[in-house]
Design a protein around this motif. Structure first.
Motif, PDB file in Angstrom:
ATOM      1  N   MET A  20       0.846  -1.206   0.000  1.00  0.00           N
ATOM      2  CA  MET A  20       0.000   0.000   0.000  1.00  0.00           C
ATOM      3  C   MET A  20       0.877   1.249   0.000  1.00  0.00           C
ATOM      4  SD  MET A  20      -3.120  -1.312   2.454  1.00  0.00           S
ATOM      5  CE  MET A  20      -2.057  -1.717   3.851  1.00  0.00           C
ATOM      6  N   ASP A  21       1.935   1.206  -0.817  1.00  0.00           N
ATOM      7  CA  ASP A  21       2.961   2.241  -0.900  1.00  0.00           C
ATOM      8  C   ASP A  21       2.591   3.248  -1.990  1.00  0.00           C
ATOM      9  OD1 ASP A  21       5.228   3.776  -1.292  1.00  0.00           O
ATOM     10  OD2 ASP A  21       6.597   2.064  -1.445  1.00  0.00           O
ATOM     11  N   THR A  22       1.853   4.274  -1.613  1.00  0.00           N
ATOM     12  CA  THR A  22       1.389   5.249  -2.605  1.00  0.00           C
ATOM     13  C   THR A  22       2.535   6.095  -3.162  1.00  0.00           C
ATOM     14  OG1 THR A  22       0.793   6.805  -0.845  1.00  0.00           O
ATOM     15  CG2 THR A  22      -0.959   5.369  -1.693  1.00  0.00           C
ATOM     16  N   GLY A  23       3.623   6.235  -2.422  1.00  0.00           N
ATOM     17  CA  GLY A  23       4.778   6.975  -2.935  1.00  0.00           C
ATOM     18  C   GLY A  23       5.386   6.286  -4.145  1.00  0.00           C
ATOM     19  N   VAL A  33      -9.094   0.574 -15.455  1.00  0.00           N
ATOM     20  CA  VAL A  33     -10.440   0.025 -15.542  1.00  0.00           C
ATOM     21  C   VAL A  33     -10.503  -1.103 -14.527  1.00  0.00           C
ATOM     22  CG1 VAL A  33     -12.161  -1.112 -16.989  1.00  0.00           C
ATOM     23  CG2 VAL A  33     -10.625   0.614 -17.981  1.00  0.00           C
ATOM     24  N   GLY A  34     -11.387  -0.961 -13.552  1.00  0.00           N
ATOM     25  CA  GLY A  34     -11.521  -1.955 -12.497  1.00  0.00           C
ATOM     26  C   GLY A  34     -12.289  -3.175 -12.954  1.00  0.00           C
ATOM     27  N   PRO A  35     -12.351  -4.199 -12.105  1.00  0.00           N
ATOM     28  CA  PRO A  35     -12.936  -5.486 -12.490  1.00  0.00           C
ATOM     29  C   PRO A  35     -14.436  -5.462 -12.785  1.00  0.00           C
ATOM     30  CG  PRO A  35     -12.297  -5.513 -10.176  1.00  0.00           C
ATOM     31  CD  PRO A  35     -11.802  -4.230 -10.754  1.00  0.00           C
ATOM     32  N   VAL A  36     -15.124  -4.386 -12.391  1.00  0.00           N
ATOM     33  CA  VAL A  36     -16.550  -4.291 -12.732  1.00  0.00           C
ATOM     34  C   VAL A  36     -16.829  -3.100 -13.648  1.00  0.00           C
ATOM     35  CG1 VAL A  36     -17.388  -5.570 -10.722  1.00  0.00           C
ATOM     36  CG2 VAL A  36     -17.081  -3.091 -10.563  1.00  0.00           C
ATOM     37  N   GLY A  37     -15.766  -2.549 -14.269  1.00  0.00           N
ATOM     38  CA  GLY A  37     -15.945  -1.545 -15.307  1.00  0.00           C
ATOM     39  C   GLY A  37     -15.748  -0.096 -14.926  1.00  0.00           C
ATOM     40  N   TYR A  38     -15.525   0.220 -13.663  1.00  0.00           N
ATOM     41  CA  TYR A  38     -15.309   1.614 -13.299  1.00  0.00           C
ATOM     42  C   TYR A  38     -13.951   2.084 -13.818  1.00  0.00           C
ATOM     43  CZ  TYR A  38     -12.848  -0.722  -9.480  1.00  0.00           C
ATOM     44  OH  TYR A  38     -12.026  -1.539  -8.762  1.00  0.00           O
ATOM     45  N   VAL A  39     -13.812   3.388 -14.052  1.00  0.00           N
ATOM     46  CA  VAL A  39     -12.564   3.974 -14.544  1.00  0.00           C
ATOM     47  C   VAL A  39     -12.031   4.921 -13.476  1.00  0.00           C
ATOM     48  CG1 VAL A  39     -11.502   5.387 -16.349  1.00  0.00           C
ATOM     49  CG2 VAL A  39     -13.347   3.798 -16.939  1.00  0.00           C
ATOM     50  N   GLU A  74      -5.009   9.926  -9.562  1.00  0.00           N
ATOM     51  CA  GLU A  74      -5.357  10.439  -8.230  1.00  0.00           C
ATOM     52  C   GLU A  74      -6.359   9.514  -7.527  1.00  0.00           C
ATOM     53  OE1 GLU A  74      -7.999  14.124  -7.008  1.00  0.00           O
ATOM     54  OE2 GLU A  74      -5.978  14.779  -7.592  1.00  0.00           O
ATOM     55  N   GLN A  75      -7.344   9.053  -8.251  1.00  0.00           N
ATOM     56  CA  GLN A  75      -8.340   8.152  -7.671  1.00  0.00           C
ATOM     57  C   GLN A  75      -7.736   6.793  -7.332  1.00  0.00           C
ATOM     58  OE1 GLN A  75     -10.991   8.558 -11.011  1.00  0.00           O
ATOM     59  NE2 GLN A  75     -12.471   9.759  -9.807  1.00  0.00           N
ATOM     60  N   TRP A  76      -6.833   6.284  -8.193  1.00  0.00           N
ATOM     61  CA  TRP A  76      -6.184   5.001  -7.921  1.00  0.00           C
ATOM     62  C   TRP A  76      -5.374   5.092  -6.638  1.00  0.00           C
ATOM     63  CZ3 TRP A  76      -6.813   0.312 -10.058  1.00  0.00           C
ATOM     64  CH2 TRP A  76      -5.891  -0.677  -9.750  1.00  0.00           C
ATOM     65  N   LEU A  77      -4.595   6.157  -6.498  1.00  0.00           N
ATOM     66  CA  LEU A  77      -3.797   6.339  -5.286  1.00  0.00           C
ATOM     67  C   LEU A  77      -4.696   6.560  -4.070  1.00  0.00           C
ATOM     68  CD1 LEU A  77      -0.983   8.646  -6.694  1.00  0.00           C
ATOM     69  CD2 LEU A  77      -0.864   6.177  -6.274  1.00  0.00           C
ATOM     70  N   GLY A  78      -5.824   7.201  -4.257  1.00  0.00           N
ATOM     71  CA  GLY A  78      -6.745   7.508  -3.166  1.00  0.00           C
ATOM     72  C   GLY A  78      -7.494   6.309  -2.620  1.00  0.00           C
ATOM     73  N   SER A  80      -1.824   2.737 -18.352  1.00  0.00           N
ATOM     74  CA  SER A  80      -3.150   2.130 -18.300  1.00  0.00           C
ATOM     75  C   SER A  80      -3.060   0.768 -17.637  1.00  0.00           C
ATOM     76  CB  SER A  80      -3.720   1.988 -19.717  1.00  0.00           C
ATOM     77  OG  SER A  80      -5.020   1.447 -19.672  1.00  0.00           O
ATOM     78  N   LEU A  81      -4.157   0.408 -16.998  1.00  0.00           N
ATOM     79  CA  LEU A  81      -4.256  -0.881 -16.322  1.00  0.00           C
ATOM     80  C   LEU A  81      -5.708  -1.338 -16.450  1.00  0.00           C
ATOM     81  CD1 LEU A  81      -2.741  -1.728 -12.939  1.00  0.00           C
ATOM     82  CD2 LEU A  81      -5.162  -2.031 -13.223  1.00  0.00           C
ATOM     83  N   HIS A  82      -5.895  -2.610 -16.726  1.00  0.00           N
ATOM     84  CA  HIS A  82      -7.246  -3.150 -16.845  1.00  0.00           C
ATOM     85  C   HIS A  82      -7.311  -4.470 -16.095  1.00  0.00           C
ATOM     86  CE1 HIS A  82     -10.771  -5.068 -18.687  1.00  0.00           C
ATOM     87  NE2 HIS A  82     -11.187  -3.849 -18.895  1.00  0.00           N
ATOM     88  N   LEU A  83      -8.312  -4.622 -15.243  1.00  0.00           N
ATOM     89  CA  LEU A  83      -8.513  -5.840 -14.464  1.00  0.00           C
ATOM     90  C   LEU A  83      -9.782  -6.551 -14.924  1.00  0.00           C
ATOM     91  CD1 LEU A  83      -7.816  -4.313 -10.950  1.00  0.00           C
ATOM     92  CD2 LEU A  83      -6.380  -5.970 -12.119  1.00  0.00           C
TER      93      LEU A  83
END
Length: 123
Positions: free
Chosen positions: A21-24, A37-43, A47-51, A114-117
C-alpha cells in the motif's frame, strides 16, 4: 537491461507497492495520464487510484504471476494474473484477476499509463 526486462522489473515493483500500500512508489510508477479500468468496469484516474488506500482499501496479500511482456518501440504491454486478498471499507475484495498493464517510455523512463482488471473464473 532490455526494454522487456525493464518493464518486467517495473511490473514487479508495482505489485510490491500494491501489496505494501505504498502510494509513494505507485505515484512514481504511474504516468500523470494514467487510467485504470476496475474489475466491474469503473474507470479511475491516477489520483483516484492512489486515493483507494485513503478510501478504505486494505491489502493483506497480493501476488502477480505469469507476466508476459511485449514491447512495441516506446510502448509495452504486460499481461499477468493478479491474486489478492483485500477489503474495501470492510467488505472483501479478494479474487483472481487477469491484469493488463500498458507502459509508455517518455524521456527514457517507463511508466504505467493504463491498467485493466478482469475477473478470472473457472470455465
Amino acid at each position: 537491461m532490455s526494454a522487456e526486462e525493464r518493464v518486467r522489473e517495473l511490473s514487479g515493483r508495482w505489485a510490491d507497492a500494491e501489496r505494501a500500500m505504498d502510494t509513494g512508489t505507485l505515484d512514481e510508477l504511474l504516468d500523470e495520464d494514467f487510467r485504470a479500468v476496475g474489475p466491474v468496469g469503473y474507470v479511475l484516474t491516477k489520483e483516484q487510484w492512489l486515493g483507494r488506500y485513503q478510501g478504505g482499501l486494505n491489502v493483506t496479500a497480493f501476488t502477480l504471476r505469469a507476466v508476459g511482456v511485449r514491447v512495441f518501440g516506446d510502448t509495452a504491454i504486460a499481461i499477468g494474473t493478479q491474486v489478492q486478498e483485500a477489503t474495501h471499507q470492510g467488505r472483501p475484495t479478494e479474487g483472481r484477476f487477469r491484469v493488463t498493464q500498458v507502459y509508455l517510455r517518455r524521456d527514457d523512463t517507463w511508466r504505467i499509463v493504463s491498467l485493466h482488471l478482469s475477473p478470472q473464473q473457472a470455465p
